[in-house]
Design an enzyme around this catalytic site. Structure first.
Site, PDB file in Angstrom:
ATOM      1  N   GLY A  49      74.471  44.424  53.012  1.00  0.00           N
ATOM      2  CA  GLY A  49      74.846  43.135  53.569  1.00  0.00           C
ATOM      3  C   GLY A  49      76.242  42.703  53.172  1.00  0.00           C
ATOM      4  N   SER A  50      76.406  41.402  52.961  1.00  0.00           N
ATOM      5  CA  SER A  50      77.737  40.817  52.780  1.00  0.00           C
ATOM      6  C   SER A  50      78.448  41.229  51.503  1.00  0.00           C
ATOM      7  CB  SER A  50      77.632  39.290  52.832  1.00  0.00           C
ATOM      8  OG  SER A  50      77.229  38.865  54.114  1.00  0.00           O
TER       9      SER A  50
END
Length: 491
Positions: free
Chosen positions: A199-200
């Site tokens: 993810g981020s």
């Protein structure tokens, strides 16, 4: 008689009779191994014909479940079966010696005749782990997994200056001293073996690639309005419309649109090869048994949609060890060090992956994440400046992304003024009740507690006042460059 012997050692008489018949031509047969000494002595005192005792040793693991997945365990013959017990088996086991002896009819040694081959003792192995940090990490991870109703949790802490593993814990865990009810799923060291979409947390590396390209500076502006961006048949979304933001705010606010603009403005191979340089898609070389390579898409899949999703950590699979190594590299001013599970006497030689200038430009951007303007104020540690990044990724399931299963992450390092420890916390499938599944909500507090106690145990000097508020200083640097988002209709 056989029946009395069977009862004495605690096995069925019929089973013992069958074993004796089956092995009638053998000169030696174990009746039962690892009997408690008091029970074994009772059996020996009964003076059964041709029955004698052999002294055996059994591993005892004083740290119990806190170190189970890392240390592993041995089998009945003291052969390493999991973890560092398996990794360092040859160094630990030594070589048995051989003697010519005379024994009596009960198998007791009467006299040594000659030494045929001298024994060679195994070598000591000194692990890099700090037992105190390992205990704290295990305690805090167990608490959050229970509180959040999560499926599992993983945590890895590295010494930034040496690459030594200070702590590596998994939940759920097991007691290596009592494996009677153990199942194979409990044995897996998820921190090294399990792969997941980060993810981020990958946005920090995407921004690093942007800085290295020379096309951007920390003050470069990106127009993310209206908070979405069409990439072929894929719609990229931000949590909200952030408008025109600079490079650092892309990390602070975790803008998918911002990093997509970066990825598509670089050469087609720019971002994937940058990620590969940091070690994604291959093992770290730690030597831990079963370590996974992670997953990077092949070059023929590097289309605009893939590059977009890759920029914010989708379509790529990593291990916790790979991810924390990348952050430790940034913390070490761009120099990547080998991962070590053993204690080092001096820092190893590293490889420079990015310039110290670029690494230092990332520090304030990552520090802003742990602020009132960022996504992880709960990762703050009193008395220390913290840099890091949150991640909240939908889990792939049956060929698509699950609507309500997430991986919640926080990865970072401290203190920012002179980084000593890099730490990654990953929570697998926390409950979605009350928005408690976000990395900033469920993983960041664990980071804060473990990092704070670790730095204090290591006597790391404070680098900010204990009562300093967690705030973000607004930048007054004028805009230098503007990039405007536009729908992309072709490669």
């Amino acid at each position: 008689d056989v029946e009395s012997l069977a009862v004495a050692i605690g096995i069925e008489p019929a089973d013992l009779s069958a074993r004796l018949r089956k092995n009638a031509k053998k000169e030696f047969l174990y009746l039962k191994r690892h009997l408690p000494p008091d029970i074994a002595q009772v059996v020996l005192d009964r003076d059964f014909p041709a029955v004698y005792g052999v002294t055996e040793y059994r591993r005892y693991y004083p740290e119990g479940d806190a170190t189970a997945h890392v240390i592993g365990f041995t089998d009945l013959d003291d052969k390493g079966k999991e973890g560092v017990e398996l990794e360092f088996e040859e160094r630990l086991q030594g070589v048995a010696g051989r003697k010519q002896v005379i024994r009596d009819r009960k198998g007791n040694k009467v006299k040594d005749i000659a030494e045929i081959q001298p024994a060679k003792p195994g070598q000591d192995v000194y692990l890099s782990f700090d037992a105190r940090v390992q205990y704290i990490a295990n305690r805090e991870l167990a608490a959050v997994v229970a509180e959040s109703g999560a499926k599992a949790g993983y945590l890895v802490a590295l010494d930034v200056e040496t690459g030594e593993v200070l702590a590596m814990v998994n939940q759920p865990t097991y007691n290596p001293n009592n494996r009677t009810t153990l199942n194979p799923q409990q044995l897996r060291n998820r921190a090294v073996i399990d792969m997941f979409e980060p993810g981020s947390t990958m946005k920090v590396l995407t921004v690093a690639a942007a800085l290295e390209s020379g096309k951007y500076t920390p003050e470069s502006k990106f127009n993310t309005h209206p908070g979405t961006m069409q990439v072929l048949n894929h719609l990229v979304r931000d949590h909200e419309d952030y408008g025109v933001i600079d490079l650092g705010t892309i990390i602070t606010k975790s803008s998918n649109v911002g990093v997509t603009q970066i990825a598509l403005s670089l050469p087609r191979e720019g971002l994937p090869t940058f990620f590969q340089r940091f070690g994604f898609g291959k093992t770290t070389g730690s030597g831990f048994p079963g370590e996974s390579r992670g997953l990077m898409q092949p070059p023929n899949a590097w289309n605009p949609v893939e590059l977009s999703t890759m920029s914010y950590g989708n379509g790529i699979a990593v291990t916790v060890l790979q991810l924390i190594r990348a952050y430790a590299t940034i913390a070490n001013n761009g120099v990547q060090l080998p991962i070590s599970f053993t204690k080092l006497t001096k820092p190893p030689e590293g490889s420079r992956l990015i310039s110290a200038h670029i690494a230092n430009q990332l520090f304030p951007m990552m520090e802003s994440v742990v602020s009132t303007d960022g996504t992880a104020i709960r990762a703050a540690v009193p008395g220390y400046r913290v840099a890091g990044k949150t991640g909240t990724a939908h889990k792939p399931e049956a060929g698509r992304y699950s609507a309500n299963k997430y991986m919640a992450l926080f990865v970072g390092f401290a203190p920012v003024s002179n980084p000593k420890v890099a730490l990654a916390v990953v929570i697998d499938e926390p409950s979605t009740r009350n928005q408690g599944y976000y990395g900033g909500a469920v993983a960041a507090p664990v980071f804060s507690r473990v990092m704070g106690e670790t730095l204090r145990l290591m006597n790391v000097p404070l680098d900010k006042p204990l009562d300093a508020p967690v705030m973000m200083k607004k930048s007054s640097v004028p805009a230098v460059k503007t990039v405007t988002a536009a729908p992309i209709t072709g490669e």
